[in-house]
Design an enzyme around this catalytic site. Structure first.
Site, PDB file in Angstrom:
ATOM      1  CE1 TYR A   8      84.397  -8.505  57.107  1.00 20.79           C
ATOM      2  CE2 TYR A   8      85.081  -6.452  56.063  1.00 20.79           C
ATOM      3  CZ  TYR A   8      84.091  -7.370  56.366  1.00 20.79           C
ATOM      4  OH  TYR A   8      82.802  -7.145  55.937  1.00 20.79           O
ATOM      5  CE  LYS A  50      82.527  -7.439  60.225  1.00 20.56           C
ATOM      6  NZ  LYS A  50      82.187  -6.331  59.305  1.00 20.56           N
ATOM      7  CB  THR A  71      78.468  -1.625  56.769  1.00 21.25           C
ATOM      8  OG1 THR A  71      78.449  -3.019  57.072  1.00 21.25           O
ATOM      9  CG2 THR A  71      77.088  -1.045  57.012  1.00 21.25           C
ATOM     10  CB  ILE A 107      82.549  -6.129  64.103  1.00 20.81           C
ATOM     11  CG1 ILE A 107      83.748  -5.986  65.048  1.00 20.81           C
ATOM     12  CG2 ILE A 107      82.540  -5.005  63.072  1.00 20.81           C
ATOM     13  CD1 ILE A 107      85.102  -6.068  64.366  1.00 20.81           C
TER      14      ILE A 107
END
Length: 302
Positions: free
Chosen positions: A142, A169, A54, A211
């Site tokens: 991640y 995440k 993001t 998250i």
């Protein structure tokens, strides 16, 4: 002087932070970043996760990524945890960013595996070990197979705990695998949902946080949802709030994610500087649709 946040446990709503740029997109816009962080924290957000998807990290230089981490630690000023995204296609760069993040006071590191050419498990384990060795910070793995090309089993993810991976995440969208991590492997790793449309499920399943990129746009609603489900244990209230948030999350996942999130922030009246090419803010029908979804959720738009 660096802030020492390393003893804090990660929990709650952690925003996958946008990176505001100047209008010519040549620099990080410090004022816009500070204003956005202040808004996030004032809304109750528990943590900042800069330098992820993001945050458009793939369009930023190494020096800019270091600057972003420094600014987030400075602007958070101990009010929220800072999880620095340091993933790279190069081990040397990832290790350098990890060392720097530790020096300037990040709470933890988020590491996406090298993308384009996927690693095998042994190579990934070695990478995480090198990062943890130089930083001594807990790592958030991640898990985003659609971008990294690497699909691990829940057990393989949990086994990364031996090389400093304390958190996950999960942006796989694989709810059964996520459930196994939350319920069956939680003694090894703490799993946070990172797939927007599974946020309600993740919290209801007992994950201690999320998250969440949508929190850039709807931080107040995100915190309301967290409080209802995770604090008040009021699932019915949570369902009512999720009915407002879910259509927005579905929209974000149906477009270029960073573009849609920054467009939503702009609709709330905050300038972001737009996105670096080849990406751009949404226009036309998608812009109108997102604006209406926000209004339907009770969010004021400009």
């Amino acid at each position: 002087m660096a802030q020492n946040n390393t003893t804090q446990e990660l929990h709650g709503v952690m925003v996958a932070l946008i990176t505001p740029f100047t209008d010519d997109k040549t620099q990080i816009d410090k004022k816009r970043l500070k204003d956005h962080i202040d808004h996030m924290i004032a809304s109750g957000i528990h943590g900042l996760v800069p330098g992820g998807s993001t945050g458009e990290f793939t369009t930023m230089t190494r020096d800019e990524r270091k600057q972003l981490t420094e600014l987030c630690v400075e602007y958070a000023a101990g009010r929220a945890t800072v999880v620095a995204g340091i993933g790279s296609t190069s081990t040397e760069e990832a290790v350098d960013l990890a060392r720097h993040a530790a020096q300037v006071g990040a709470t933890a590191l988020m590491v996406v595996p090298p993308f384009y050419d996927p690693l095998n498990v042994e190579q990934l384990t070695e990478l995480m070990d090198e990062i943890h060795t130089v930083s001594k910070l807990p790592i958030v793995y991640y898990n985003i197979p659609s971008a990294s090309g690497l699909t691990l089993t829940p057990q393989q993810i949990a086994d990364l705990s031996s090389v400093g991976v304390k958190y996950l995440k999960d942006t796989s969208g694989n709810a059964p695998a996520f459930t196994e991590l939350v319920f069956g492997l939680s003694e090894k790793i703490t799993a946070f949902n990172g797939w927007d449309t599974l946020t309600f499920y993740g919290l209801a399943a007992g994950s201690p946080g999320a998250i969440w990129g949508a929190a850039n746009i709807i931080p107040e609603l995100a915190i309301e949802l967290w409080n209802a489900i995770s604090v008040q244990k009021d699932i019915e209230k949570g369902r009512q709030l999720w009915a407002k948030a879910w259509p927005i999350c579905k929209f974000l996942e149906s477009h270029n994610y960073a573009s849609a999130v920054k467009t939503g922030v702009e609709l709330r009246g905050q300038s972001t500087g737009g996105l670096r090419k080849p990406f751009a803010l949404l226009k036309g029908e998608p812009l109108t649709e997102l604006s209406q979804l926000l209004k339907d959720a009770g969010v004021k738009v400009v």
